[in-house]
Write a protein that holds these residues in place. Sequence first.
Motif, PDB file in Angstrom:
ATOM      1  N   LEU A  78       0.462  -1.111   0.337  1.00 21.83           N
ATOM      2  CA  LEU A  78      -0.085   0.162  -0.035  1.00 21.83           C
ATOM      3  C   LEU A  78       0.991   0.818   0.156  1.00 21.83           C
ATOM      4  N   SER A  79       2.052   1.194   0.829  1.00 23.53           N
ATOM      5  CA  SER A  79       3.347   2.243   0.325  1.00 23.53           C
ATOM      6  C   SER A  79       3.748   2.335  -0.783  1.00 23.53           C
ATOM      7  N   ALA A  80       3.928   3.017  -1.040  1.00 24.58           N
ATOM      8  CA  ALA A  80       4.769   3.075  -2.760  1.00 24.58           C
ATOM      9  C   ALA A  80       6.192   3.579  -2.486  1.00 24.58           C
ATOM     10  N   SER A  81       6.692   3.260  -1.095  1.00 29.46           N
ATOM     11  CA  SER A  81       7.254   3.625  -0.996  1.00 29.46           C
ATOM     12  C   SER A  81       8.736   2.365  -0.813  1.00 29.46           C
ATOM     13  N   ILE A 608      14.058  -2.490  -7.165  1.00 31.06           N
ATOM     14  CA  ILE A 608      13.885  -1.195  -6.909  1.00 31.06           C
ATOM     15  C   ILE A 608      12.853  -0.975  -8.227  1.00 31.06           C
ATOM     16  N   PRO A 609      11.605  -0.446  -7.881  1.00 31.97           N
ATOM     17  CA  PRO A 609      11.444   0.161  -9.765  1.00 31.97           C
ATOM     18  C   PRO A 609      11.128   2.046  -9.543  1.00 31.97           C
ATOM     19  N   GLU A 610      11.749   2.204 -10.368  1.00 36.05           N
ATOM     20  CA  GLU A 610      11.597   3.955 -10.568  1.00 36.05           C
ATOM     21  C   GLU A 610      10.072   4.233 -10.206  1.00 36.05           C
ATOM     22  N   HIS A 611       9.335   4.197 -10.882  1.00 34.16           N
ATOM     23  CA  HIS A 611       7.944   4.375 -10.329  1.00 34.16           C
ATOM     24  C   HIS A 611       6.991   2.898  -9.772  1.00 34.16           C
ATOM     25  N   ARG A 612       5.982   3.726  -8.267  1.00 32.88           N
ATOM     26  CA  ARG A 612       5.222   2.458  -7.625  1.00 32.88           C
ATOM     27  C   ARG A 612       4.792   3.804  -7.086  1.00 32.88           C
ATOM     28  N   ALA A 613       2.876   3.346  -7.610  1.00 35.24           N
ATOM     29  CA  ALA A 613       1.099   4.249  -6.844  1.00 35.24           C
ATOM     30  C   ALA A 613       0.715   3.727  -6.373  1.00 35.24           C
ATOM     31  N   SER A 614      -0.047   3.712  -5.485  1.00 32.77           N
ATOM     32  CA  SER A 614      -1.039   2.548  -5.026  1.00 32.77           C
ATOM     33  C   SER A 614      -1.692   3.499  -4.414  1.00 32.77           C
ATOM     34  N   LEU A 615      -3.186   3.316  -5.664  1.00 32.79           N
ATOM     35  CA  LEU A 615      -4.911   4.137  -5.088  1.00 32.79           C
ATOM     36  C   LEU A 615      -6.105   3.958  -4.608  1.00 32.79           C
ATOM     37  N   GLN A 616      -6.071   4.122  -3.808  1.00 37.29           N
ATOM     38  CA  GLN A 616      -7.307   2.954  -3.142  1.00 37.29           C
ATOM     39  C   GLN A 616      -9.596   4.112  -2.612  1.00 37.29           C
ATOM     40  N   LEU A 617      -9.783   3.803  -3.419  1.00 36.36           N
ATOM     41  CA  LEU A 617     -11.331   4.322  -3.062  1.00 36.36           C
ATOM     42  C   LEU A 617     -12.163   2.794  -2.466  1.00 36.36           C
ATOM     43  N   GLN A 635      -2.952  -1.071  -7.482  1.00 33.14           N
ATOM     44  CA  GLN A 635      -1.446  -1.086  -7.435  1.00 33.14           C
ATOM     45  C   GLN A 635      -0.323  -0.830  -8.670  1.00 33.14           C
ATOM     46  N   HIS A 636       0.160  -0.105  -8.435  1.00 32.58           N
ATOM     47  CA  HIS A 636       1.115  -0.041 -10.562  1.00 32.58           C
ATOM     48  C   HIS A 636       2.649  -0.041 -10.103  1.00 32.58           C
ATOM     49  N   SER A 637       3.482  -1.262 -11.165  1.00 32.16           N
ATOM     50  CA  SER A 637       5.260  -1.139 -10.554  1.00 32.16           C
ATOM     51  C   SER A 637       5.837  -1.302 -11.749  1.00 32.16           C
ATOM     52  N   GLY A 638       6.752  -0.234 -11.809  1.00 31.46           N
ATOM     53  CA  GLY A 638       7.465   0.140 -12.867  1.00 31.46           C
ATOM     54  C   GLY A 638       8.379  -1.117 -13.503  1.00 31.46           C
ATOM     55  N   PRO A 651       9.252  -7.216 -15.958  1.00 35.15           N
ATOM     56  CA  PRO A 651       8.242  -6.104 -16.560  1.00 35.15           C
ATOM     57  C   PRO A 651       7.634  -5.412 -15.784  1.00 35.15           C
ATOM     58  N   ALA A 652       6.620  -3.957 -16.537  1.00 36.86           N
ATOM     59  CA  ALA A 652       5.873  -3.639 -15.598  1.00 36.86           C
ATOM     60  C   ALA A 652       4.392  -4.524 -15.307  1.00 36.86           C
ATOM     61  N   HIS A 653       3.856  -3.911 -13.821  1.00 35.73           N
ATOM     62  CA  HIS A 653       2.704  -4.354 -14.008  1.00 35.73           C
ATOM     63  C   HIS A 653       1.676  -3.535 -12.861  1.00 35.73           C
ATOM     64  N   THR A 654       0.543  -3.507 -13.211  1.00 38.22           N
ATOM     65  CA  THR A 654      -0.913  -2.851 -12.604  1.00 38.22           C
ATOM     66  C   THR A 654      -2.124  -3.696 -12.211  1.00 38.22           C
ATOM     67  N   LEU A 655      -2.103  -3.824 -11.034  1.00 37.65           N
ATOM     68  CA  LEU A 655      -2.695  -4.813 -10.238  1.00 37.65           C
ATOM     69  C   LEU A 655      -3.863  -4.119 -10.298  1.00 37.65           C
ATOM     70  N   VAL A 656      -5.741  -4.429 -10.647  1.00 34.00           N
ATOM     71  CA  VAL A 656      -7.056  -4.573  -9.967  1.00 34.00           C
ATOM     72  C   VAL A 656      -7.355  -4.868  -8.664  1.00 34.00           C
ATOM     73  N   ARG A 657      -7.426  -4.443  -7.860  1.00 34.60           N
ATOM     74  CA  ARG A 657      -8.470  -5.469  -6.809  1.00 34.60           C
ATOM     75  C   ARG A 657      -9.596  -4.629  -6.358  1.00 34.60           C
ATOM     76  N   LEU A 658     -11.148  -5.533  -6.187  1.00 32.81           N
ATOM     77  CA  LEU A 658     -11.799  -5.437  -6.083  1.00 32.81           C
ATOM     78  C   LEU A 658     -13.065  -5.507  -4.706  1.00 32.81           C
ATOM     79  N   PHE A 659     -13.790  -5.144  -3.918  1.00 31.03           N
ATOM     80  CA  PHE A 659     -13.870  -5.608  -2.912  1.00 31.03           C
ATOM     81  C   PHE A 659     -14.947  -4.919  -1.993  1.00 31.03           C
TER      82      PHE A 659
END
Length: 708
Positions: A78-81, A608-617, A635-638, A651-659
């Motif tokens: 959950l933490s991009a760092s 260590i990816p250069e870009h990581r992001a986590s968004l949750q709504l 969640q995206h990881s470069g 490779p980069a990946h983007t994961l989608v989670r639904l709950f």
Amino acid sequence: AMLTRSSIGVVALLASSVVMLPGVSQAQTRVEEVVVTGQRQAYRSGVPLQSTPQSITVISAETLERVGVTRLTDALDLSASVARQNNFGGLWDSFAIRGFAGDENLPSGYLVNGFNAGRGFGGPRDAAGIERIEILKGPNAALFGRGEPGGSVNLVTKRPAFEAAGTIGVRVGEFDFYRGELDWTGPVVGDRVAVRLVAVYEDAGSFRDTVQSVRRAVYPSVFARLGARTTLTYDLEALRQEIPFDRGVPSINGRLDALPRSRFLGEPGDGPVTADVLGHQLQLQHDISGDWSLLIGASRRDTDLEGFSSEPELAASRQRLFTDGRSLSRQYRFRDYDAEHVVLRAELSGRFMVLGGEHRLLLGADRDAFDNSQFFLRFRPPALSSNPSAQQGYVIDVLTPVYGRFPPPTPPLQTNRLDEQRAWGVYLQDHIRFGDRLEVRLGGRFDDFEQTGTNRATGAVTRFGDTRFSPQVGAVLHLTSGASLYAAYGEGFRQNFGANAAGEPFAPEESRSTEIGLKASWGGLSGNLALFSLQKTNVLASDPSNAGFSLAIGEAESRGVEVDLQGRLPGEIDLWLSWAWVEAEVSKQVIDAGTGLLIRPGDRLINIPEHRASLQLARTLRLAGREAMLGGAVQHSGERLGETGSAFELPAHTLVRLFARWSVTERVEVSAFLDNALDETWYANSYSRLWLQPGAPRTASVGLRYRF
């Protein structure tokens, strides 16, 4: 003092009598809302987050349960760092904060209620029993002592309450996933003694062929009022995990998709690797007055990891897969790793006024004893130049694997070693507030440590001792009531295990960390923007003149930007946003200690990816007159370096989670989770192009929870 068979039986009885807690629940939230009479956290001075000159991310139990997280590693996503590192075949937690990880041959260290607790071999940490996870980024060595410059992770456990409440439930999912949890708290001696019990039982299959795991754990705790100003807490951690050793899949001729992600290339006949944990924590707090408090604590944590494994050979001169694209030469290993970790500490904290400034003072001392025992047997396939047979190379056909084709070879002794670390430290921190605008933090820690390494096979003994002073300075400038600028600088170190070819122990890693940032809050949102720069020296690297030995000569640096934003948007929508850009690279030419490959200045650090992001709504709503919640996360990881000293990348990946969840009645709640909803093919981490850890495909699960 590992878990005994009788204690494991108690764990199994308590946990298997339970039906499980699903991911998120109003019932669980209500348990957490019961007023808890607790103790203050060590290494803290009661300073609000807005006044702290560092970036801190707090992940609550509600956030974890909302998305159905059951493992610490998944929570840290959950933490991009934070970036995943090589997890030792799925047997421990390994992560990097702001680009820097610790020793790749040991689990990543973390704190539990302020105690160093993650250094042993207890398997992946379960999320059960965690009240919140604090990711304390930036320089912390001035208080905690030995550690990584990127930050520290502190797990705050659930504590007893004086009002009886509890939850019980079940969760089932694809790949034969079954999990049960119990969480109960209440008084046992009026308003003087309260207890809490968290128990877990999990029996899970996997998307990986033949791989199945079992987990049993109990986390009981006791809180006692010994007087009007004195309290005592006790926490127990008892856990057993049975997890097959799984190095994942190899790439073939540069293709990551050459094999299905389900393909297991170990041997089911090796059986699981067993990880045991038995830990105790005891803390006594005495409030001397309204402004001064004394905290005395002790912890002991014994861990054990034991089992066999069949793993791909990494050396090109021994690996047939590099010649025919299907015959995987393998090593055969046996490990018996034991660790014993004891921590004692005492801390005085207080508040006073001097010359117009309000001071919050911390003065403390601690003693740390860590014993790391490793007994390791290893068979390696012979060099290809000797034209070995398939049996001699312990080969498995990766395209059409036949398990048990050859009897396991006899592995000779590789390592029989005991490393003993002893350290004590004293620390002082003063957080000073001048009026309404300026706050200054000054701190420093003195450490005296020694390490003894005993090669039990040869009788050779190495000793190393040193002292270190770790300073820290920071400042916060309040621009408005909801916005502040801050800056911090700190130094630190981490002792390296082992010795070089001459039998001389390694000098510690040394680090420097600088951070500047902006904190702000408005409406229901709060956020943090941070810029950081880190440097490390004395990183272990291969000795080019002595194969199999290392030198402490490596250097690395990391720099980057972080953005974290949490809170509630209009329309009853909860937001979690985390983004990080991290550039972590080698700054001195060395040869990698694990692979023997040349590493040049500017080469990126692994995983260590250069870009990581986590968004949750997540939105709260009413369904048939009852509270419900719908949400989604991305969640995206470069791209990441997948093998040190090469150009091989994951490779980069983007994961989608639904709950979703719905309170069917006052006491009953149902929940549903869909992980990797788009069925992305992704890789969690790697160590080399032959050790790739594939991530799980689309996976659905449902849960039922009952509150009592």
